[in-house]
Design an enzyme around this catalytic site. Structure first.
Site, short mmCIF file in Angstrom:
data_model
loop_
_atom_site.label_atom_id
_atom_site.label_comp_id
_atom_site.label_asym_id
_atom_site.label_seq_id
_atom_site.Cartn_x
_atom_site.Cartn_y
_atom_site.Cartn_z
N ASP A 58 1.05 -8.53 6.29
CA ASP A 58 -0.26 -7.91 6.20
C ASP A 58 -1.19 -8.31 7.34
OD1 ASP A 58 0.37 -6.53 4.02
OD2 ASP A 58 -0.86 -7.67 2.59
N HIS A 59 -1.19 -9.63 7.65
CA HIS A 59 -2.18 -10.06 8.64
C HIS A 59 -1.86 -9.52 10.02
CE1 HIS A 59 0.17 -13.34 10.52
NE2 HIS A 59 0.80 -13.30 9.38
N PHE A 82 -0.52 -6.59 10.46
CA PHE A 82 -1.01 -5.21 10.38
C PHE A 82 -2.52 -5.18 10.61
CE2 PHE A 82 -2.95 -1.70 8.11
CZ PHE A 82 -2.19 -0.62 8.51
N ASP A 83 -3.22 -6.09 9.94
CA ASP A 83 -4.67 -6.13 10.07
C ASP A 83 -5.10 -6.33 11.53
OD1 ASP A 83 -5.00 -5.69 7.37
OD2 ASP A 83 -5.10 -7.82 6.87
N SER A 103 -11.51 3.38 0.94
CA SER A 103 -11.00 2.02 0.91
C SER A 103 -12.04 1.07 1.47
CB SER A 103 -9.64 1.94 1.58
OG SER A 103 -9.80 1.73 2.94
N LEU A 104 -11.72 -0.22 1.49
CA LEU A 104 -12.74 -1.23 1.82
C LEU A 104 -12.56 -1.77 3.22
CD1 LEU A 104 -12.46 -3.24 -1.50
CD2 LEU A 104 -14.43 -1.88 -0.79
N GLU A 133 -15.10 -9.78 -7.46
CA GLU A 133 -13.85 -9.45 -8.18
C GLU A 133 -12.65 -9.92 -7.36
OE1 GLU A 133 -13.85 -5.18 -8.65
OE2 GLU A 133 -15.94 -5.18 -9.25
N LYS A 149 -9.24 -9.26 -5.45
CA LYS A 149 -8.62 -8.06 -4.87
C LYS A 149 -7.18 -8.03 -5.34
CE LYS A 149 -8.30 -5.35 -0.68
NZ LYS A 149 -6.92 -4.93 -0.73
N ASP A 181 -3.42 -7.04 -5.93
CA ASP A 181 -2.43 -6.53 -4.99
C ASP A 181 -1.45 -5.60 -5.69
OD1 ASP A 181 -1.33 -6.14 -2.57
OD2 ASP A 181 -0.36 -8.09 -2.41
N ARG A 227 -3.72 7.14 -5.19
CA ARG A 227 -4.75 7.41 -4.20
C ARG A 227 -4.26 8.38 -3.12
NH1 ARG A 227 -7.01 2.66 -0.47
NH2 ARG A 227 -4.80 2.57 0.02
N GLU A 266 -6.58 -0.72 -10.32
CA GLU A 266 -5.34 -1.11 -9.68
C GLU A 266 -4.22 -1.26 -10.71
OE1 GLU A 266 -5.79 -1.32 -6.42
OE2 GLU A 266 -4.23 -2.60 -5.57
N TYR A 298 -6.04 -3.03 -14.21
CA TYR A 298 -7.44 -3.44 -14.36
C TYR A 298 -8.33 -2.41 -13.67
CZ TYR A 298 -6.30 -8.23 -15.87
OH TYR A 298 -5.85 -9.32 -16.55
N LYS A 326 -10.00 -11.10 2.71
CA LYS A 326 -8.56 -11.31 2.46
C LYS A 326 -8.18 -12.77 2.53
CE LYS A 326 -6.48 -7.11 3.36
NZ LYS A 326 -5.19 -6.81 3.61
N CYS A 333 33.89 -26.18 -3.27
CA CYS A 333 32.60 -26.79 -3.57
C CYS A 333 32.22 -27.79 -2.47
CB CYS A 333 32.67 -27.49 -4.92
SG CYS A 333 31.19 -28.45 -5.28
N CYS A 367 32.34 -31.46 -4.41
CA CYS A 367 33.54 -32.08 -4.97
C CYS A 367 34.84 -31.47 -4.44
CB CYS A 367 33.52 -32.02 -6.49
SG CYS A 367 33.83 -30.38 -7.15
N CYS A 418 31.38 -23.47 -8.86
CA CYS A 418 32.31 -24.56 -8.59
C CYS A 418 33.11 -24.76 -9.87
CB CYS A 418 31.53 -25.82 -8.24
SG CYS A 418 32.44 -27.34 -8.58
N CYS A 473 32.50 -32.75 -11.08
CA CYS A 473 31.72 -32.52 -9.86
C CYS A 473 30.42 -33.31 -9.95
CB CYS A 473 31.45 -31.03 -9.69
SG CYS A 473 30.33 -30.67 -8.33
S1 IVH Z 1 -13.10 -1.27 -4.85
C1 IVH Z 1 -14.58 2.31 -2.08
N1 IVH Z 1 -12.21 -3.40 -6.05
O1 IVH Z 1 -8.21 -2.41 -2.38
C2 IVH Z 1 -13.43 1.41 -2.35
N2 IVH Z 1 -10.70 -2.20 -4.65
O2 IVH Z 1 -9.08 -1.30 0.46
C3 IVH Z 1 -13.29 1.09 -3.77
N3 IVH Z 1 -8.43 -3.14 -4.61
O3 IVH Z 1 -7.88 1.07 -2.57
C4 IVH Z 1 -12.30 0.03 -4.00
N4 IVH Z 1 -8.82 -4.79 -6.00
O4 IVH Z 1 -6.41 -0.41 -4.05
C5 IVH Z 1 -11.91 -2.39 -5.21
N5 IVH Z 1 -11.55 -5.29 -7.22
C6 IVH Z 1 -11.26 -4.28 -6.40
C7 IVH Z 1 -9.97 -4.11 -5.85
C8 IVH Z 1 -9.74 -3.06 -4.97
C9 IVH Z 1 -7.91 -4.18 -5.26
C10 IVH Z 1 -7.70 -2.29 -3.67
C11 IVH Z 1 -7.74 -0.84 -3.99
C12 IVH Z 1 -8.42 -0.16 -2.86
C13 IVH Z 1 -8.23 -1.15 -1.76
C14 IVH Z 1 -9.42 -1.10 -0.84
#
Ligand code: IVH
Length: 680
Positions: free
Chosen positions: A37-38, A40-41, A86-87, A119, A121, A123, A142, A178, A228, A320, A415, A418, A433, A439
């Protein structure tokens, strides 16, 4: 800037666009993670910066302005009535300070203090679920944020999610949140995948995404997903006034929809920084994977004033944590011998940090898994660490393989401890074994198991000392522990007076084990703590258990033909009989379960009752209800029979309900059940 410099920037932008689009396709559509992930980021960040500086080279198809997924063929497309965005991502506590300052600045000095809602995040994967007149009508992934896939049937299989809302619900409500898989479920599902010779999932996120994208909802149901809610999309005819994000979540919860227990309202910058650090440090202990925290401005009017930039809101940020995946090199493979002789290949890695912990070893599970991964020594590999479990190798980075350098992994035929032949029975994934208790590795692992906390609980003697005792031939078998003498112990290098006394005292103290602990301590294959308890509850004595037949054992809850066979085989072996005799001779007195006293009876109102649970419950998941019943003394079984006392029937109960009605078994609704347990 000269032409060639411009050209190279243009090329870099094109290259990043292409790479990120490909990675997005793999991640969102094929549920495959190609790089951590990092990493990618970092690519994403680089592209965003370059685009901001050189907008003339921006690709109209740039991934920085869209969300990622694409509709997978096989599911119907659903157009989201409101796009799912997305965020923006941040990576450390400092970024949180910047976020806070940007929020204040944007609000132009009209506010000086902000109330936030924090909250985890989660996964997993984002879904939108629409309830009409309280009924779950439609659910979609989504997708690319504009259109997603219709996964209604699969979402319906999530047990904690109500099909019918309770309380004062609006005419229409879109719940967003999620879908994820708990770590314990992930472990179990992967074990099953391996046993069936199928590909294990790389991580819980992929497992959740892969399960929701199953065209067969029976498979999705078997994957035990969780959900959730973290927000609301559309709504119509709302019966109450809502002015804060936190009020939305409380309201949604009152309708029966699960929200994360880790959510908190926080009103200072220091508070959100502390939340970020606290959640990060508890990450390994959480029952599900999270990849960061999300901080949101709580006041909806302020949210509106802050608005959005292209793909993300200005009123929220995701901070993150370090990724749970990392890339490193496989240096070598060792083969470990377990208590039952099982040979486990263990990858020795170039040490690498994964989510704040340095990892140098990872499991490769078994021979089939090595073949499936196609991994070779000196390959670059991706590893994943979930909580406290042993990290695993999940993929080879084939692109970086040097054919000159790699060497095949040779699975041993003898093994490594032994020298006995290693045998793999037909149809079994595990090679073992064949040395049995001759053994030393199996002996040592058997001893470690015997003294462990949930077995005989001999805490004065750890694995290291057991190894020394075996090596120095002070002991040869478990029973010898009960004949240790202080004088002999003191002859051992580095053994002190105190340690020797503690060892002997804790061995003495273990002489009255509960029946279940004793059974478990014997280390019968396939007999874990739960099975040991079942056996201890059923049999009057050890000699009864030793005389039982496979047919008799299979009558017991959760004991199938294989476990029954293992138990009978274990007690049939003369050296096991001799071991048990030696233990009893050494003074072990098994404590059989006592008759329950009246006081305990009052605390166990369902004692002696056998319950079955069916249908969908809205206040519990199945396991939660089961645990509650067991804690109140009931036995819970999987099917309705003559011995069933009551059936707890949730929504959409099917054949078990019919069966119960036919058998005259009392049927208890979830509401009635809640009344029954209230105040207990
Ligand atoms: S709020 C306008 N809250 O993270 C965006 N997203 O990059 C609304 N995610 O697509 C998203 N936990 O799949 C929100 N507590 C949380 C989250 C959360 C996981 C994921 C979600 C979203 C992505 C945002």
């Amino acid at each position: 800037m000269n032409e060639s410099a411009k050209e190279s920037i243009k090329e870099r932008i094109a290259e990043l666009t292409e790479t990120i689009n490909r990675l997005n396709y793999n991640y969102h559509v094929l549920d495959e993670t190609l790089i951590p992930d990092h990493e990618f980021d970092q690519l994403f960040h680089e592209l965003k910066e370059l685009e901001a500086q050189y907008p003339q080279y921006k690709d109209p198809n740039t991934p920085t302005e869209k969300v990622g997924g694409r509709v997978l063929s096989g599911f119907t497309e659903i157009r989201h009535e409101r796009p799912m965005l997305s965020l923006d991502n941040a990576f450390n506590a400092e970024d949180l300070t910047h976020f806070h300052e940007r929020v204040l600045e944007r609000l132009g000095g009209t506010v000086t203090e902000i109330e936030y809602f924090a909250e985890p995040k989660l996964d997993g994967l984002a879904v939108s679920i629409i309830y009409e007149n309280g009924l779950l009508r439609r659910a979609a992934t989504r997708g690319d944020g504009i259109t997603g896939e219709d996964v209604t049937e699969n979402i319906r299989t999530i047990r904690s999610l109500p099909h019918q809302l309770k309380g004062d619900f609006p005419a229409r409500l879109e719940v967003r949140g999620e879908v994820f898989m708990r770590k314990s479920v992930f472990e179990k599902i992967n074990e099953q995948q391996l046993k069936r010779g199928q590909k294990p999932f790389a991580n819980p996120r992929n497992a959740a995404a892969g399960s929701i994208r199953q065209l067969d909802s029976k498979i999705a149901a078997s994957r035990q997903l969780s959900f959730y809610c973290y927000g609301v999309g559309l709504y119509e005819a709302l019966p109450i006034e809502i002015t804060r994000h936190s009020e939305w979540l409380s309201y949604v919860e009152s309708l029966g929809i699960p929200i994360s227990p880790l959510n908190e309202k926080i009103d200072t910058l220091a508070g959100i920084v502390e939340y970020y650090q606290r959640i990060e440090s508890s990450r390994d202990q959480l029952p599900f994977e999270i990849d960061g925290v999300v901080i949101k401005v709580d006041d909806l009017l302020l949210q509106e004033r802050l608005g959005f930039v292209s793909r993300s809101p200005r009123f929220a940020i995701a901070v993150k944590f370090p990724a749970m995946e990392a890339r490193t090199r496989l240096l070598d493979v060792d083969f470990q011998v377990g208590r039952t002789g099982a040979i486990t290949p263990v990858a020795r890695l170039e040490p690498v940090e994964v989510g704040g912990v340095v990892v140098a070893n990872a499991t490769l599970h078994n021979q089939d898994e090595i073949a499936r991964l196609g991994v070779m020594i000196n390959d670059e590999v991706m590893i994943h660490r979930a909580g406290d479990v042993i990290p695993k190798v999940i993929r080879v980075v084939l692109e970086n393989r040097d054919p000159e350098l790699v060497k095949p992994i040779l699975f041993p035929t003898e093994c490594p401890i032994c020298g006995s032949p290693i045998i793999r029975l037909e149809g079994e994934a595990i090679a073992r074994c064949s040395g049995g208790l001759t053994c030393d590795a199996q002996k040592l692992e058997g001893l470690k198991h015997f003294v462990s906390r949930t077995a005989m609980n001999i805490d004065g003697i750890g694995g290291r000392w057991l190894e020394v005792l075996l090596q120095e031939k002070v002991i040869d078998s478990i029973a010898d522990l009960y004949h240790l003498e202080k004088a002999r112990l003191l002859e051992l290098p580095r053994m002190g007076e105190k340690s020797a006394e503690k060892m002997i005292a804790s061995i003495e103290g273990s002489k009255k084990p509960a029946f279940a602990n004793f059974i478990y301590a014997l280390g019968i294959r396939e007999v874990g703590e739960a099975t040991a308890r079942t056996l201890a509850n059923h049999y009057e004595s050890l000699s009864d258990l030793m005389k039982s037949s496979e047919v008799e054992l299979m009558q017991l809850e959760d004991i199938g033909p294989i476990v029954a066979q293992r138990i009978v085989e274990f007690f049939a072996l003369p050296h096991h009989q001799a071991l048990i005799a030696a233990l009893l001779d050494a003074g072990i007195e098994i404590q059989y379960p006592q008759k329950v006293t009246q006081a305990e009876n009052a605390a166990l109102p369902f004692l002696g009752e056998t319950w079955v649970i069916t249908g969908t419950l809205s206040h519990f998941d199945r396991n939660g209800a089961k645990e509650k019943l067991i804690s109140l003394g009931a036995k819970v079984t999987g099917s309705v029979s003559k011995s069933t006392t009551r059936l707890l029937a949730g929504e959409k109960a099917g054949s078990k309900l019919t069966q119960a009605e036919k058998n005259g078994v009392e049927v208890i609704s979830e509401e009635r059940f809640l009344e029954m347990i209230e105040g207990l």
